[in-house]
Design a protein around this motif. Sequence first.
Motif, PDB file in Angstrom:
ATOM      1  N   ALA A 157       0.841  -1.197   0.000  1.00 25.45           N
ATOM      2  CA  ALA A 157       0.000   0.000   0.000  1.00 25.45           C
ATOM      3  C   ALA A 157       0.873   1.243   0.000  1.00 25.45           C
ATOM      4  O   ALA A 157       2.013   1.214   0.454  1.00 25.45           O
ATOM      5  N   PRO A 158       0.353   2.344  -0.514  1.00 29.79           N
ATOM      6  CA  PRO A 158       1.119   3.596  -0.487  1.00 29.79           C
ATOM      7  C   PRO A 158       1.347   4.059   0.956  1.00 29.79           C
ATOM      8  O   PRO A 158       0.585   3.707   1.869  1.00 29.79           O
ATOM      9  N   GLY A 159       2.385   4.867   1.150  1.00 36.42           N
ATOM     10  CA  GLY A 159       2.757   5.326   2.484  1.00 36.42           C
ATOM     11  C   GLY A 159       1.691   6.139   3.197  1.00 36.42           C
ATOM     12  O   GLY A 159       1.644   6.160   4.419  1.00 36.42           O
ATOM     13  N   TRP A 160       0.811   6.790   2.462  1.00 35.22           N
ATOM     14  CA  TRP A 160      -0.223   7.622   3.083  1.00 35.22           C
ATOM     15  C   TRP A 160      -1.376   6.796   3.662  1.00 35.22           C
ATOM     16  O   TRP A 160      -2.151   7.283   4.468  1.00 35.22           O
ATOM     17  N   PHE A 161      -1.467   5.517   3.261  1.00 35.47           N
ATOM     18  CA  PHE A 161      -2.649   4.725   3.595  1.00 35.47           C
ATOM     19  C   PHE A 161      -2.815   4.505   5.099  1.00 35.47           C
ATOM     20  O   PHE A 161      -3.899   4.697   5.651  1.00 35.47           O
ATOM     21  N   LEU A 162      -1.761   4.105   5.802  1.00 36.41           N
ATOM     22  CA  LEU A 162      -1.885   3.834   7.236  1.00 36.41           C
ATOM     23  C   LEU A 162      -2.244   5.090   8.031  1.00 36.41           C
ATOM     24  O   LEU A 162      -3.181   5.051   8.835  1.00 36.41           O
ATOM     25  N   PRO A 163      -1.568   6.237   7.829  1.00 39.86           N
ATOM     26  CA  PRO A 163      -1.980   7.418   8.587  1.00 39.86           C
ATOM     27  C   PRO A 163      -3.399   7.886   8.260  1.00 39.86           C
ATOM     28  O   PRO A 163      -4.127   8.339   9.147  1.00 39.86           O
ATOM     29  N   VAL A 164      -3.816   7.750   7.014  1.00 38.90           N
ATOM     30  CA  VAL A 164      -5.184   8.142   6.651  1.00 38.90           C
ATOM     31  C   VAL A 164      -6.191   7.196   7.303  1.00 38.90           C
ATOM     32  O   VAL A 164      -7.201   7.631   7.873  1.00 38.90           O
ATOM     33  N   ALA A 165      -5.909   5.891   7.257  1.00 35.77           N
ATOM     34  CA  ALA A 165      -6.812   4.913   7.881  1.00 35.77           C
ATOM     35  C   ALA A 165      -6.887   5.136   9.385  1.00 35.77           C
ATOM     36  O   ALA A 165      -7.972   5.110   9.975  1.00 35.77           O
ATOM     37  N   GLY A 166      -5.747   5.364  10.017  1.00 28.25           N
ATOM     38  CA  GLY A 166      -5.728   5.626  11.448  1.00 28.25           C
ATOM     39  C   GLY A 166      -6.434   6.923  11.799  1.00 28.25           C
ATOM     40  O   GLY A 166      -7.192   6.992  12.779  1.00 28.25           O
ATOM     41  N   GLY A 167      -6.217   7.964  11.001  1.00 26.92           N
ATOM     42  CA  GLY A 167      -6.882   9.251  11.244  1.00 26.92           C
ATOM     43  C   GLY A 167      -8.383   9.158  11.067  1.00 26.92           C
ATOM     44  O   GLY A 167      -9.145   9.763  11.830  1.00 26.92           O
ATOM     45  N   LEU A 168      -8.824   8.398  10.072  1.00 21.07           N
ATOM     46  CA  LEU A 168     -10.261   8.205   9.852  1.00 21.07           C
ATOM     47  C   LEU A 168     -10.896   7.489  11.044  1.00 21.07           C
ATOM     48  O   LEU A 168     -11.920   7.929  11.574  1.00 21.07           O
ATOM     49  N   LEU A 169     -10.264   6.413  11.492  1.00 16.86           N
ATOM     50  CA  LEU A 169     -10.800   5.664  12.627  1.00 16.86           C
ATOM     51  C   LEU A 169     -10.803   6.531  13.884  1.00 16.86           C
ATOM     52  O   LEU A 169     -11.786   6.560  14.626  1.00 16.86           O
ATOM     53  N   PHE A 170      -9.718   7.259  14.128  1.00 16.57           N
ATOM     54  CA  PHE A 170      -9.641   8.154  15.294  1.00 16.57           C
ATOM     55  C   PHE A 170     -10.777   9.173  15.265  1.00 16.57           C
ATOM     56  O   PHE A 170     -11.480   9.364  16.258  1.00 16.57           O
ATOM     57  N   THR A 171     -10.962   9.821  14.117  1.00 10.61           N
ATOM     58  CA  THR A 171     -11.984  10.866  14.000  1.00 10.61           C
ATOM     59  C   THR A 171     -13.385  10.304  14.224  1.00 10.61           C
ATOM     60  O   THR A 171     -14.186  10.876  14.966  1.00 10.61           O
ATOM     61  N   LEU A 172     -13.682   9.179  13.586  1.00 11.71           N
ATOM     62  CA  LEU A 172     -15.007   8.572  13.751  1.00 11.71           C
ATOM     63  C   LEU A 172     -15.255   8.158  15.201  1.00 11.71           C
ATOM     64  O   LEU A 172     -16.320   8.429  15.763  1.00 11.71           O
TER      65      LEU A 172
END
Length: 197
Positions: free
Chosen positions: A158-173
């Motif tokens: 996966a691209p490098g941005w995927f984990l921080p975006v996935a983690g940020g999405l889960l955190f925000t929700l």
Amino acid sequence: MADRTAARTSGSMAVPLAAFAAGAVVAVLLGVFGRVHDPTLSGTTDLGFRTVIEMKVVLTTVIGALVVLQLLSALWLYGHLGGRPPAWLGTAHRVSGTVALLLAVFVGYSCLWALGLEVGTLHTGEAVPLRAVVHGVLGCAVFGAVVVKLVAVRARRAPGWFLPVAGGLLFTLLLVVVLTSAAWYVAARGWPGNGGY
């Protein structure tokens, strides 16, 4: 050369796209279940609290604290807080994330089973409060975001941005779900057992 780079980029996008699609399916299926299921307290537990609601408020508050710890530990592990993180922080990050996830599954089950997904009007004919609609819809989305995050953690291509975006999405929700449930309850009714009901 440009074709090879484009192919690698599009190939690496397959993982995030598949993860977001799978997460969306999970969220929608939970929402559909919440709408068609007849809500009942039968099959839920209060874990020794006076009520299921009281149990959910306390556990959701714990989830909120763990989610904030997840953010802080991730920022420290990735070098955004300065200083060198201690060797045990990675393990603590994984353990606190696992505990938060298990508690979220338990509370989410209790919500969907006991209350369902409330949208539109209540059985009294009154409109469901916007807070309850947002909470219910985003509560279902949390579990879709969990799927995305689990894929992001395990994905090798996966691209490098995927984990921080996935983690940020889960955190925000999770944060919004905590704010529209436990935080709202405590602000409106007080801490359970201290005059709250």
